[in-house]
Design a protein around this motif. Sequence first.
Motif, PDB file in Angstrom:
ATOM      1  N   SER A 163       0.826  -1.201   0.000  1.00 36.87           N
ATOM      2  CA  SER A 163       0.000   0.000   0.000  1.00 36.87           C
ATOM      3  C   SER A 163       0.874   1.270   0.000  1.00 36.87           C
ATOM      4  O   SER A 163       0.621   2.223  -0.738  1.00 36.87           O
ATOM      5  N   TYR A 164       1.926   1.252   0.829  1.00 37.42           N
ATOM      6  CA  TYR A 164       2.845   2.408   0.853  1.00 37.42           C
ATOM      7  C   TYR A 164       3.523   2.577  -0.507  1.00 37.42           C
ATOM      8  O   TYR A 164       3.588   3.680  -1.051  1.00 37.42           O
ATOM      9  N   LEU A 165       4.045   1.467  -1.018  1.00 31.73           N
ATOM     10  CA  LEU A 165       4.838   1.551  -2.255  1.00 31.73           C
ATOM     11  C   LEU A 165       4.002   2.007  -3.455  1.00 31.73           C
ATOM     12  O   LEU A 165       4.445   2.832  -4.258  1.00 31.73           O
ATOM     13  N   GLU A 166       2.798   1.469  -3.535  1.00 29.18           N
ATOM     14  CA  GLU A 166       1.914   1.869  -4.639  1.00 29.18           C
ATOM     15  C   GLU A 166       1.624   3.364  -4.582  1.00 29.18           C
ATOM     16  O   GLU A 166       1.690   4.066  -5.589  1.00 29.18           O
ATOM     17  N   ALA A 167       1.303   3.833  -3.377  1.00 32.49           N
ATOM     18  CA  ALA A 167       0.959   5.258  -3.228  1.00 32.49           C
ATOM     19  C   ALA A 167       2.157   6.157  -3.512  1.00 32.49           C
ATOM     20  O   ALA A 167       2.025   7.202  -4.156  1.00 32.49           O
ATOM     21  N   LEU A 168       3.337   5.743  -3.049  1.00 28.15           N
ATOM     22  CA  LEU A 168       4.539   6.562  -3.289  1.00 28.15           C
ATOM     23  C   LEU A 168       4.755   6.752  -4.788  1.00 28.15           C
ATOM     24  O   LEU A 168       5.068   7.851  -5.251  1.00 28.15           O
ATOM     25  N   LYS A 169       4.579   5.654  -5.533  1.00 26.85           N
ATOM     26  CA  LYS A 169       4.805   5.725  -6.979  1.00 26.85           C
ATOM     27  C   LYS A 169       3.698   6.510  -7.676  1.00 26.85           C
ATOM     28  O   LYS A 169       3.962   7.443  -8.428  1.00 26.85           O
ATOM     29  N   SER A 170       2.437   6.106  -7.401  1.00 29.19           N
ATOM     30  CA  SER A 170       1.338   6.735  -8.140  1.00 29.19           C
ATOM     31  C   SER A 170       1.186   8.216  -7.798  1.00 29.19           C
ATOM     32  O   SER A 170       0.769   9.006  -8.627  1.00 29.19           O
ATOM     33  N   THR A 188      12.097  -3.328   1.974  1.00 27.86           N
ATOM     34  CA  THR A 188      11.507  -3.611   0.658  1.00 27.86           C
ATOM     35  C   THR A 188      11.873  -2.501  -0.327  1.00 27.86           C
ATOM     36  O   THR A 188      12.175  -2.765  -1.496  1.00 27.86           O
ATOM     37  N   MET A 189      11.832  -1.269   0.156  1.00 31.53           N
ATOM     38  CA  MET A 189      12.211  -0.150  -0.722  1.00 31.53           C
ATOM     39  C   MET A 189      13.672  -0.274  -1.157  1.00 31.53           C
ATOM     40  O   MET A 189      14.009  -0.016  -2.312  1.00 31.53           O
ATOM     41  N   LYS A 190      14.521  -0.704  -0.222  1.00 37.96           N
ATOM     42  CA  LYS A 190      15.942  -0.903  -0.575  1.00 37.96           C
ATOM     43  C   LYS A 190      16.074  -1.991  -1.630  1.00 37.96           C
ATOM     44  O   LYS A 190      16.790  -1.839  -2.613  1.00 37.96           O
ATOM     45  N   ALA A 191      15.349  -3.090  -1.392  1.00 39.71           N
ATOM     46  CA  ALA A 191      15.425  -4.219  -2.322  1.00 39.71           C
ATOM     47  C   ALA A 191      14.956  -3.815  -3.715  1.00 39.71           C
ATOM     48  O   ALA A 191      15.464  -4.318  -4.724  1.00 39.71           O
ATOM     49  N   GLU A 192      14.003  -2.904  -3.763  1.00 41.84           N
ATOM     50  CA  GLU A 192      13.502  -2.455  -5.079  1.00 41.84           C
ATOM     51  C   GLU A 192      14.323  -1.294  -5.644  1.00 41.84           C
ATOM     52  O   GLU A 192      13.994  -0.753  -6.699  1.00 41.84           O
ATOM     53  N   GLY A 193      15.336  -0.886  -4.900  1.00 46.96           N
ATOM     54  CA  GLY A 193      16.224   0.185  -5.368  1.00 46.96           C
ATOM     55  C   GLY A 193      15.585   1.561  -5.380  1.00 46.96           C
ATOM     56  O   GLY A 193      16.003   2.443  -6.125  1.00 46.96           O
ATOM     57  N   ILE A 194      14.559   1.763  -4.546  1.00 46.70           N
ATOM     58  CA  ILE A 194      13.880   3.072  -4.550  1.00 46.70           C
ATOM     59  C   ILE A 194      14.024   3.802  -3.211  1.00 46.70           C
ATOM     60  O   ILE A 194      13.448   4.869  -3.024  1.00 46.70           O
ATOM     61  N   ARG A 195      14.781   3.204  -2.281  1.00 51.06           N
ATOM     62  CA  ARG A 195      14.877   3.800  -0.946  1.00 51.06           C
ATOM     63  C   ARG A 195      15.303   5.270  -1.002  1.00 51.06           C
ATOM     64  O   ARG A 195      14.728   6.122  -0.324  1.00 51.06           O
ATOM     65  N   ASP A 196      16.344   5.555  -1.808  1.00 49.12           N
ATOM     66  CA  ASP A 196      16.894   6.911  -1.798  1.00 49.12           C
ATOM     67  C   ASP A 196      16.067   7.909  -2.609  1.00 49.12           C
ATOM     68  O   ASP A 196      16.405   9.089  -2.679  1.00 49.12           O
ATOM     69  N   ASP A 197      14.986   7.431  -3.196  1.00 46.21           N
ATOM     70  CA  ASP A 197      14.120   8.357  -3.941  1.00 46.21           C
ATOM     71  C   ASP A 197      13.199   9.131  -2.997  1.00 46.21           C
ATOM     72  O   ASP A 197      12.531  10.070  -3.417  1.00 46.21           O
ATOM     73  N   TYR A 198      13.123   8.707  -1.759  1.00 43.27           N
ATOM     74  CA  TYR A 198      12.166   9.312  -0.821  1.00 43.27           C
ATOM     75  C   TYR A 198      12.806   9.699   0.504  1.00 43.27           C
ATOM     76  O   TYR A 198      13.774   9.079   0.951  1.00 43.27           O
ATOM     77  N   GLU A 215      17.065   6.458  18.094  1.00 48.77           N
ATOM     78  CA  GLU A 215      17.906   5.276  17.892  1.00 48.77           C
ATOM     79  C   GLU A 215      17.191   4.253  16.992  1.00 48.77           C
ATOM     80  O   GLU A 215      17.786   3.699  16.068  1.00 48.77           O
ATOM     81  N   PHE A 216      15.900   4.054  17.277  1.00 50.95           N
ATOM     82  CA  PHE A 216      15.120   3.104  16.477  1.00 50.95           C
ATOM     83  C   PHE A 216      15.037   3.592  15.030  1.00 50.95           C
ATOM     84  O   PHE A 216      15.211   2.812  14.086  1.00 50.95           O
ATOM     85  N   GLY A 217      14.772   4.887  14.862  1.00 46.99           N
ATOM     86  CA  GLY A 217      14.679   5.465  13.525  1.00 46.99           C
ATOM     87  C   GLY A 217      15.949   5.207  12.716  1.00 46.99           C
ATOM     88  O   GLY A 217      15.894   4.807  11.545  1.00 46.99           O
ATOM     89  N   LYS A 218      17.096   5.401  13.358  1.00 44.22           N
ATOM     90  CA  LYS A 218      18.384   5.167  12.677  1.00 44.22           C
ATOM     91  C   LYS A 218      18.549   3.687  12.360  1.00 44.22           C
ATOM     92  O   LYS A 218      18.960   3.313  11.276  1.00 44.22           O
ATOM     93  N   ALA A 219      18.226   2.859  13.354  1.00 44.15           N
ATOM     94  CA  ALA A 219      18.445   1.413  13.211  1.00 44.15           C
ATOM     95  C   ALA A 219      17.665   0.819  12.036  1.00 44.15           C
ATOM     96  O   ALA A 219      18.146  -0.100  11.382  1.00 44.15           O
ATOM     97  N   ILE A 220      16.488   1.350  11.783  1.00 42.62           N
ATOM     98  CA  ILE A 220      15.685   0.764  10.694  1.00 42.62           C
ATOM     99  C   ILE A 220      15.967   1.440   9.345  1.00 42.62           C
ATOM    100  O   ILE A 220      15.438   1.022   8.323  1.00 42.62           O
ATOM    101  N   GLY A 221      16.787   2.478   9.366  1.00 36.18           N
ATOM    102  CA  GLY A 221      17.166   3.119   8.104  1.00 36.18           C
ATOM    103  C   GLY A 221      16.246   4.248   7.666  1.00 36.18           C
ATOM    104  O   GLY A 221      16.217   4.605   6.486  1.00 36.18           O
ATOM    105  N   ALA A 222      15.505   4.825   8.607  1.00 36.09           N
ATOM    106  CA  ALA A 222      14.687   6.004   8.276  1.00 36.09           C
ATOM    107  C   ALA A 222      15.589   7.231   8.205  1.00 36.09           C
ATOM    108  O   ALA A 222      16.704   7.214   8.730  1.00 36.09           O
ATOM    109  N   ASP A 223      15.116   8.293   7.566  1.00 37.05           N
ATOM    110  CA  ASP A 223      15.912   9.520   7.544  1.00 37.05           C
ATOM    111  C   ASP A 223      15.818  10.245   8.879  1.00 37.05           C
ATOM    112  O   ASP A 223      16.770  10.881   9.307  1.00 37.05           O
ATOM    113  N   ALA A 224      14.653  10.163   9.517  1.00 35.11           N
ATOM    114  CA  ALA A 224      14.529  10.825  10.816  1.00 35.11           C
ATOM    115  C   ALA A 224      13.349  10.279  11.607  1.00 35.11           C
ATOM    116  O   ALA A 224      12.340   9.857  11.034  1.00 35.11           O
ATOM    117  N   TYR A 225      13.521  10.298  12.914  1.00 41.25           N
ATOM    118  CA  TYR A 225      12.424  10.043  13.840  1.00 41.25           C
ATOM    119  C   TYR A 225      11.900  11.413  14.256  1.00 41.25           C
ATOM    120  O   TYR A 225      12.683  12.322  14.570  1.00 41.25           O
TER     121      TYR A 225
END
Lengths: 235, 225
Positions: free
Chosen positions: A146-153, A178-188, A200-210
Amino acid sequence: MSDDQDDDIILSELEDEELVLQMHDDLYDGLKEEIEEGVNILLERGWEPYEVLTEALVGGMTIVGRDFRDGILFVPEVLLAANAMKAGMAILKPLLVETGAPRMGKMVIGTVKGDIHDIGKNLVSMMMEGAGFEVVDLGINNAVESYLEALKSEEADILGMSALLTTTMPYMKVVIDTMKAEGIRDDYIILVGGAPLNEEFGKAIGADAYCRDAAVAVETAKEFIARKHNQLAAG
Amino acid sequence: MAEDALDMTTLPNDRTLTYDGLNAKAGGRVLVIACGALAREILAVLRLNGLNHVDLQCLPAILHNHPDRIVPALRDAVEAAEGRYRRIFIGYGDCGTGGGLERAAAEMGVEMLPGAHCYAFFEGVEAFAARAEDEFTAFYLTDFLARQFDAFVWEPLGLDRHPELRDAYFGHYEKLVYQAQTDDPDLTEKAEEAAARLGLIFERRQTGYGDLERTLLRFAGDGQA
C-alpha cells in the motif's frame, strides 16, 4: 487560556492583530465555531487564505504543540484544538486551491500494518498540510504494498510511517527494506514517529529521521526538502 | 508508598495501588517489584503456591499513563532494595517503554515479565502473539482495569469532559476483550458496561494468571534454592 471574559468578546469588532491572537486562544481552547467565525472574518477583510492559515491557525496550533510537548496540555485538549483547526482548514482548503499557495512537497503517510492508532498521524497530516505540503493519508493498517503503490502513483517526496505499538513498529523496517530491495529507498525522504519509537530506532531501521511530534515532523520535512532542492540545484 | 503485610485481606484498595503503590514486607529472601495493577494477582499467586519467602513491592499503577516514568522509578526501587535481597524480579512487561525496561533490567541484572503488556502475559505471550494478527482491533481490560476503567481510560482520555472525542480514540476498534483473571460477575458487568460506553462489542475471556503465574513460580522456585 480560558477566560470568562471570552463570552463578551465579539470577534468581528476586534482589530486584525487582536483577532489573530484571540483565534490562538480559541484554538487553544478547542472552540471550533469561534475558529470558523474568525476565519470567515479575516477572509471578508481581504486576507489571503494562506495568510489566515499560517498566521491564525498554524500559529495557534504551534502554541498548542509546544504546550503539549512541555506537559501543559494533554491529548484530549490537543484533539479538541485539532478539531477546531480542521474546521478552519475546511473553509480554507478550496480557497487555497483557487488562490495558490506555496507548495512544499508531497507526503504519503499511514499507520503501519496491524496498527489502528491514528491520532498522532492525523495531527502530523494536518500540520503538514498547514505548512503547505500536499498530504496523501493512507489511514491505518497499511501493508508495504500500500505504501509503495501510493509513493509511486502519487509521485511523493516523503514517506511518513506511524506506529503506537512495540509489536507493530518493527514493520517500518519491513517497508524500508523492501524499498531498498527495489532500489527506490533513496528516492524518498522517510520520516517515522509514534509513542514507543525513538531516534535510535529510527536510525536502526534506516529512516531519515524520527520525529517526536507533529511540529518536529514539519520542521524535519522542510529541512529535508530544502536539502533535496539544494542538491538538485548543485547537481 | 503504603506499607502492608503480605496478605490479601489487608491489601490496599485500588486507589492506593493506583496512586501510591504498596510495600508488602514479610522478611523474604527475594523481592518482586511490580506494577500496582498486578498487586492482587501477584499476591494471589504467592498465597496459592505458599511462596512465603517472596516480598512484594508495587509502584503506583498510574505510571502506566506516563510510560517514560516507569524505568526511572524502577531503577530507583531496585537500587534501594539491592543488598537486602538475594534476588529481585521486575513484575512489568515492556509496558510502553519501547524496550527501555528490558534494557534497564539487563543492565541491573534482574529478570522481568515477558510480553508487551499485562494483557499479553495474562493470556500467555505466545497465544497472545498468535492471535494478535487477527485481533488488532481489540481493546483489552484485565480485572484491575475493569475495576479502574474510569481512572485509567475514561478520565485520562478526557471522555468524562468531552465524550465527543470517543470516536477519535476508539473509532477503529471493534471489540473490548475482558481478560478475566478471576470469576467475578460484578467485574464482568463492569467490563461489559465499559464496552458499551466505548461503543464496542463485548467479549469475556477467562485467562487466569497465565504467564504471570508461570514466570513467578519459576523465579520464586529458583529463589528458594
